[in-house]
Design a protein around this motif. Sequence first.
Motif, PDB file in Angstrom:
ATOM      1  N   SER A   6       0.846  -1.176   0.000  1.00  0.00           N
ATOM      2  CA  SER A   6       0.000   0.000   0.000  1.00  0.00           C
ATOM      3  C   SER A   6       0.888   1.235   0.000  1.00  0.00           C
ATOM      4  O   SER A   6       1.807   1.340   0.818  1.00  0.00           O
ATOM      5  N   HIS A  54       1.846   7.259  -4.079  1.00  0.00           N
ATOM      6  CA  HIS A  54       0.664   7.350  -3.225  1.00  0.00           C
ATOM      7  C   HIS A  54      -0.558   7.872  -3.962  1.00  0.00           C
ATOM      8  O   HIS A  54      -1.643   7.857  -3.418  1.00  0.00           O
ATOM      9  N   LYS A  57      -4.817   4.749  -5.778  1.00  0.00           N
ATOM     10  CA  LYS A  57      -5.630   4.193  -4.692  1.00  0.00           C
ATOM     11  C   LYS A  57      -5.807   2.696  -4.900  1.00  0.00           C
ATOM     12  O   LYS A  57      -5.994   2.234  -6.019  1.00  0.00           O
ATOM     13  N   GLN A  58      -5.746   1.957  -3.809  1.00  0.00           N
ATOM     14  CA  GLN A  58      -5.853   0.511  -3.876  1.00  0.00           C
ATOM     15  C   GLN A  58      -6.965  -0.002  -2.975  1.00  0.00           C
ATOM     16  O   GLN A  58      -7.384   0.675  -2.040  1.00  0.00           O
ATOM     17  N   HIS A  59      -7.403  -1.223  -3.242  1.00  0.00           N
ATOM     18  CA  HIS A  59      -8.358  -1.934  -2.394  1.00  0.00           C
ATOM     19  C   HIS A  59      -7.675  -3.212  -1.948  1.00  0.00           C
ATOM     20  O   HIS A  59      -7.281  -4.028  -2.773  1.00  0.00           O
ATOM     21  N   THR A  60      -7.527  -3.367  -0.651  1.00  0.00           N
ATOM     22  CA  THR A  60      -6.908  -4.557  -0.088  1.00  0.00           C
ATOM     23  C   THR A  60      -7.870  -5.177   0.903  1.00  0.00           C
ATOM     24  O   THR A  60      -8.426  -4.477   1.747  1.00  0.00           O
ATOM     25  N   ASN A 112      -6.678   4.689   0.642  1.00  0.00           N
ATOM     26  CA  ASN A 112      -6.794   3.316   0.159  1.00  0.00           C
ATOM     27  C   ASN A 112      -7.958   2.628   0.863  1.00  0.00           C
ATOM     28  O   ASN A 112      -8.190   2.833   2.053  1.00  0.00           O
TER      29      ASN A 112
END
Length: 123
Positions: A6, A54, A57-60, A112
Amino acid sequence: MASRTSPARRPSTTRRWGRSACAAPCSFPRTPGADGIGYGRDYPIFWIDRFHPHGVKQHTAFAATSRAQVDAFHSAAVAAGGADNGPPGLRGVETGYPAGYYAAFVLDPDGNNIEAVFREPSR
């Protein structure tokens, strides 16, 4: 599960948030490093570091072991400064989730989307 990273705009803030939101309620031990920190049960599978951009954007999603663990993740993550992005609860099959999908979503300090999910056994 493969290792995920992330991105962190403010690594120290994001590390503090991760420690409160992920390590404690989800029972993920942490592995500190000079430029990042990793979380995982048997070995680090999720890293927060300063090397990845940064702006992406991520989805974890983290696999929880119970509904209570999902609830604890959400409470701890919001208390640590995360923004609620979906309270704990069953997600509907009509919206594309499988039956028994109990989850909570929180935006971390860098935006995130972090999820804890417990998949209830089929009956």
